[in-house]
Design an enzyme around this catalytic site. Structure first.
Site, PDB file in Angstrom:
ATOM      1  N   GLY A   1       8.391  57.732  66.755  1.00 55.33           N
ATOM      2  CA  GLY A   1       9.112  58.944  67.143  1.00 55.33           C
ATOM      3  C   GLY A   1      10.498  58.687  67.678  1.00 55.33           C
TER       4      GLY A   1
ATOM      5  CG  ASN B   1       2.793  66.567  69.227  1.00 56.91           C
ATOM      6  OD1 ASN B   1       3.365  67.646  69.337  1.00 56.91           O
ATOM      7  ND2 ASN B   1       3.453  65.420  69.178  1.00 56.91           N
TER       8      ASN B   1
ATOM      9  CG  ASP C   1       9.659  64.652  62.964  1.00 54.20           C
ATOM     10  OD1 ASP C   1       8.894  65.521  63.408  1.00 54.20           O
ATOM     11  OD2 ASP C   1       9.261  63.545  62.558  1.00 54.20           O
TER      12      ASP C   1
END
Length: 417
Positions: A325, A96, A306
């Site tokens: 996030g 990404n 993550d």
């Protein structure tokens, strides 16, 4: 480089020295000798810490860094340095960036940027062009260039036929497909777990059903096509059960869970702090306990930080508009040690390597030195001083953690925190 690591307790179930406290002699990146009270007649450098433990180097299956395109969030250089000082000898890089890593040249770019670092970077190629979910990306070319799997980060593929074709296509070269699972129609504009907390706070809900329906669909596709599938960052009790049933039926399926879903719940949203806005959203304590059970019974294969750095302009804003996030490399080990036993933490931080086709180096004489060094007992409060990332969006600020990472030894380099 020559180095003797003194009085280190080895935590490596694949090693004949598992649970033994020994000295380890490293010569030119290889483990030459393991034993007690190794002599040091050549005045070799020695490394010693209180209550030192060592394990196989840790692997994180989902790390976002930003570069290219979002260097203000994080660079590959600083990201790999942060990973090393957080105990990770290998990371899987999500695609990404800008441009998206969806072709051979982009894979080559990030691999060249990561060359020479102690922490090894393994790119995940986008499953679809520009991660737009419309056309399949150049999967085989990316595999040849070094991509270890294919998936669109935090984007669920609405087109079931496209996922079916991808699952079939990658079997020709033993590729691994990643399917983030969230039904976007059911999620709608949801920004928090649909439940008591979201209702009380007036936040739009994202129900467990959005994840579970998509997982069920993806498992049906896998059953039809064969091949192998990885479902990242599962977050609900029913998701764990669906994957457990699929495994018992012989499907080649693996899954991961994020550290924050094992430690935190949606109760953290009470203050509308966007550090706790993640995807999938933080769920209930019942879901959290089911995830921990899934770790313990082997349904969940690996744990990921993550790690997803977000710049302050996109995080310090009203909850609905903030980006999802949290960073997680620096806090991963310490947070996990508050909810799981040591050997299980180490297992879930290392077992992902086999699934992603990364070489495993046990701690044994003759092996490459791929080692993480840590103290599992030390307790502290995680503060901004502990953050090494350029972005500071940590969900664990102010949280008590257990354990201290001293660093890694890999690629012939010793990196200490």
């Amino acid at each position: 480089m020559k180095l003797i690591i003194r009085d280190a307790k080895i935590i490596d179930s694949q090693s004949p020295f598992h649970n033994k406290t020994v000295d380890i002699l490293i010569v030119d990146g290889l483990i030459e000798k393991i034993g007690t009270s190794l002599p040091n007649s050549e005045a070799v450098e020695e490394l010693k810490f209180d209550n030192l433990h060592v394990s196989q180097g840790w692997f994180d299956s989902s790390v976002s860094l930003g570069e290219p395109g979002f260097e203000d969030r994080e660079t590959i250089s600083n990201g790999l340095s942060t990973a090393a000082k957080s105990g990770f000898t290998a990371i899987a890089l999500q695609p990404n960036s800008y441009p998206i890593i969806d072709n051979q040249s982009q894979v080559n770019f990030v691999l060249n940027k990561a060359s020479g670092f102690a922490t090894q970077l393994y790119p995940i190629g986008a499953l679809t062009k520009e991660s737009a979910g419309k056309d399949m990306a150049e999967l085989y070319d990316m595999k040849k260039a070094g991509a270890i799997a294919f998936g669109d980060y935090n984007k669920s593929l609405d087109n079931a036929n496209l996922l079916k074709i991808a699952l079939q296509y990658v079997q020709d070269f033993d590729g691994l497909t990643i399917a983030f699972s969230q039904d976007e129609n059911i999620k709608g504009n949801g920004v928090a777990n649909e439940g008591i907390v979201s209702t009380r706070l007036g936040l739009k809900g994202n129900p467990n059903l959005a994840e579970e329906l998509q997982i069920a669909r993806n498992l049906f596709l896998l059953e039809y096509t064969g091949g192998k599938l990885h479902i990242p960052t599962v977050s609900t009790k029913k998701s764990v059960q669906l994957i457990k049933d699929a495994k018992s039926n012989g499907l080649n399926i693996s899954c991961s869970v994020a550290v924050h879903h094992l430690v935190l719940t949606d109760e953290k949203l009470e203050g509308f702090d966007t550090r706790f806005k993640v995807s999938p959203p933080l769920r209930t304590d019942s879901d959290r306990k089911a995830l921990l059970k899934g770790i313990k019974d082997g349904t969940i294969d690996m744990i990921t930080s993550d790690h997803n750095p977000i710049d302050i302009e996109h995080k310090k804003m009203e909850f609905d508009g903030a980006k999802n996030g949290t960073i997680g490399l620096e806090s991963a080990f310490g947070a996990l040690m508050t909810v799981l036993p040591l050997e299980l933490v180490i297992d879930k931080l290392t077992s992902g390597k086999a699934r992603f086709g990364i070489e495993i180096q046990t701690i044994n004489e003759g092996s490459k030195a791929n080692i993480t060094l840590f103290n599992p007992k030390s307790k502290s409060i995680f503060t901004k001083a502990n953050i090494l990332s350029k972005s500071k969006n940590s969900a664990f600020l102010g949280t008590e953690i257990q354990g201290k990472v001293h660093g890694i030894l890999n690629q012939g380099q010793l990196i200490l925190a």
